[in-house]
Design a protein around this motif. Structure first.
Motif, PDB file in Angstrom:
ATOM      1  N   UNK A   1       0.842  -1.209  -0.052  1.00 28.69           N
ATOM      2  CA  UNK A   1      -0.079   0.059  -0.025  1.00 28.69           C
ATOM      3  C   UNK A   1       0.876   1.410   0.061  1.00 28.69           C
ATOM      4  N   UNK A   2       0.413   2.243  -0.497  1.00 30.00           N
ATOM      5  CA  UNK A   2       1.107   3.685  -0.714  1.00 30.00           C
ATOM      6  C   UNK A   2       0.139   4.589  -0.860  1.00 30.00           C
ATOM      7  N   UNK A   3       0.576   5.917  -0.574  1.00 28.47           N
ATOM      8  CA  UNK A   3      -0.332   7.070  -0.828  1.00 28.47           C
ATOM      9  C   UNK A   3      -0.262   7.572  -2.385  1.00 28.47           C
ATOM     10  N   UNK A   4      -1.562   7.427  -2.979  1.00 26.11           N
ATOM     11  CA  UNK A   4      -1.768   7.837  -4.247  1.00 26.11           C
ATOM     12  C   UNK A   4      -1.706   9.309  -4.785  1.00 26.11           C
ATOM     13  N   UNK A   5      -2.251   9.554  -5.948  1.00 22.09           N
ATOM     14  CA  UNK A   5      -2.147  10.968  -6.456  1.00 22.09           C
ATOM     15  C   UNK A   5      -3.191  11.633  -5.975  1.00 22.09           C
ATOM     16  N   UNK A   6      -4.234  11.162  -5.416  1.00 21.06           N
ATOM     17  CA  UNK A   6      -5.449  11.706  -4.578  1.00 21.06           C
ATOM     18  C   UNK A   6      -5.287  11.901  -3.058  1.00 21.06           C
ATOM     19  N   UNK A   7      -3.942  11.376  -2.878  1.00 20.22           N
ATOM     20  CA  UNK A   7      -3.733  11.770  -1.195  1.00 20.22           C
ATOM     21  C   UNK A   7      -4.233  10.409  -0.441  1.00 20.22           C
ATOM     22  N   UNK A   8      -4.837   9.444  -1.099  1.00 23.07           N
ATOM     23  CA  UNK A   8      -5.317   8.352  -0.213  1.00 23.07           C
ATOM     24  C   UNK A   8      -4.483   7.194  -0.147  1.00 23.07           C
ATOM     25  N   UNK A   9      -4.397   6.399   0.955  1.00 30.02           N
ATOM     26  CA  UNK A   9      -3.614   5.274   0.870  1.00 30.02           C
ATOM     27  C   UNK A   9      -4.230   3.884   0.323  1.00 30.02           C
ATOM     28  N   UNK A  10      -3.833   3.623  -0.943  1.00 27.40           N
ATOM     29  CA  UNK A  10      -4.486   2.256  -1.347  1.00 27.40           C
ATOM     30  C   UNK A  10      -3.287   1.196  -1.832  1.00 27.40           C
ATOM     31  N   UNK A  11      -3.813  -0.139  -2.069  1.00 24.15           N
ATOM     32  CA  UNK A  11      -2.977  -1.037  -2.689  1.00 24.15           C
ATOM     33  C   UNK A  11      -2.681  -0.595  -3.941  1.00 24.15           C
ATOM     34  N   UNK A  12      -1.531  -1.081  -4.282  1.00 24.47           N
ATOM     35  CA  UNK A  12      -0.878  -0.984  -5.787  1.00 24.47           C
ATOM     36  C   UNK A  12      -1.362  -1.882  -6.709  1.00 24.47           C
ATOM     37  N   UNK A  13      -2.519  -1.600  -7.348  1.00 25.31           N
ATOM     38  CA  UNK A  13      -3.078  -2.393  -8.313  1.00 25.31           C
ATOM     39  C   UNK A  13      -3.012  -1.647  -9.643  1.00 25.31           C
TER      40      UNK A  13
END
Length: 376
Positions: free
Chosen positions: A32-44
């Motif tokens: 998991x990591x913080x994405x471009x929208x600022x939310x943390x999600x799995x790298x899918x």
């Protein structure tokens, strides 16, 4: 005959790098990591990972070029004798474009499926390619399958059904992956094998006779796959898709900016994707070398060992739970593959005959040659 130290190293490299390739890809899926929208999600991001795999294959072309020019500088003709580089070098690379596109589509679909299912199931379901290759060979290569091969295909289909049933019954997807997601992933992986089979049949009919060095062929397919898929990432950013394929920041087919941001925010993702790139390069090199140094059937057996390694590691890391049906399914898959490739029949009967002769007549001082009729 006992294997040499070099052959043992090649076999170990094939199993280890092949296992790392699947495990590192699944590891990236689970990070998991913080994405471009600022939310943390799995790298899918399956298409980004497919690009990484093709980049690894492209490294095989660079390796081929380096080996060729290194051998050529010796001025002793060794570039025409060495197993890695000998062969036809006067061909149009574009003859490999179609198989590269097949590889690109199949790999992308498989990586989408891997996002949804287990690493061990991913590896096992890839064995279904034998079923489709056999059928397409009959249709387009005028090949006649004998009863042994049809029996092997039937057993493989049964094994696939049991592995699928184990995923359905033992689903532990929890909050992130539902049972439907897992089954969808399994079906996507099997569907991708149809495209892989088309690629293999095409290569057998149109490419095999050209005597292209295998390392060079893999490298060119990696080059075409990386370039085409890399360009396709642009329109994918504007294609909105439904669940469970819209888990990136913008709910699109592939979100490259989101993937890059996540990679930048989690150094373990760099390690995982780097593992995919490096392992696929070494895996292809080892696979080609094993086929040349030992045999293609040995490569198939080692690939089954790779499945066991992936399955064991996935269980140890608690990426999935154990279900006895998967043991049965894998056993049937392995038996069907061995039967299809005539490993059990010829080697098994020969081993029994040798044991019987030694038991009855004792140690023979002369080699006993047993002539057996080939499959009709």
């Amino acid at each position: 005959m006992a294997w040499s130290k070099y052959q043992l190293i090649l076999a170990a490299t094939l199993v280890i790098t092949g296992s790392i390739n699947t495990l590192s890809t699944k590891w990236a899926d689970n990070l998991s990591a913080r994405g471009s929208d600022g939310n943390v999600r799995k790298f899918e991001h399956p298409f980004v990972q497919a690009c990484a795999m093709f980049l690894g294959e492209f490294l095989c072309l660079l390796t081929f070029k380096f080996a060729y020019y290194y051998l050529r500088r010796k001025n002793d003709g060794s570039e025409d004798r060495h197993d890695l580089v000998k062969g036809n070098r006067d061909f149009s690379p574009f003859i490999l474009l179609l198989p590269a596109l097949c590889d690109m589509i199949a790999t992308s679909i498989m990586y989408v499926g891997l996002n949804l299912t287990y690493a061990s199931s991913f590896q096992m379901f890839r064995g279904s390619v034998i079923v489709f290759v056999g059928m397409l060979s009959v249709a387009f290569l005028n090949r006649q399958l004998v009863a042994r091969e049809w029996s092997g295909i039937a057993i493989i289909i049964l094994g696939l059904a049991i592995v699928g049933a184990s995923d359905f019954l033992a689903n532990d997807g929890g909050a992130s992956k539902s049972r439907n997601d897992v089954i969808t992933g399994d079906l996507l992986i099997i569907s991708a094998q149809i495209i892989t089979a088309v690629q293999m049949v095409y290569e057998e009919k149109y490419v095999a006779g050209l005597d292209i060095p295998a390392l060079q062929a893999v490298g060119w397919e990696g080059f075409f796959g990386f370039c085409v898929l890399g360009l396709l990432l642009i329109p994918m950013y504007y294609i909105h898709v439904p669940a469970p394929f819209n888990t990136n920041a913008h709910g699109v087919l592939e979100d490259l900016p989101d993937a890059l941001v996540q990679i930048g925010n989690n150094p373990f993702l760099i390690m995982a994707i780097g593992g995919t790139i490096i392992s696929i390069a070494f895996f292809n090199f080892a696979g080609i070398s094993v086929t040349k140094e030992i045999s293609a059937t040995t490569r198939m057996v080692l690939d089954s060992v790779r499945t066991l390694v992936i399955w064991t590691v996935a269980l140890l890391l608690q990426w999935q739970i154990f279900h006895w049906l998967q043991v049965l399914g894998f056993s049937l898959l392995l038996f069907g593959m061995c039967l299809y490739n005539n490993i059990l029949i010829s080697n098994g009967i020969s081993a029994v005959r040798r044991w019987y002769l030694r038991r009855v007549y004792g140690e023979m001082t002369e080699e006993i040659i047993v002539n057996r009729q080939a499959d009709a």
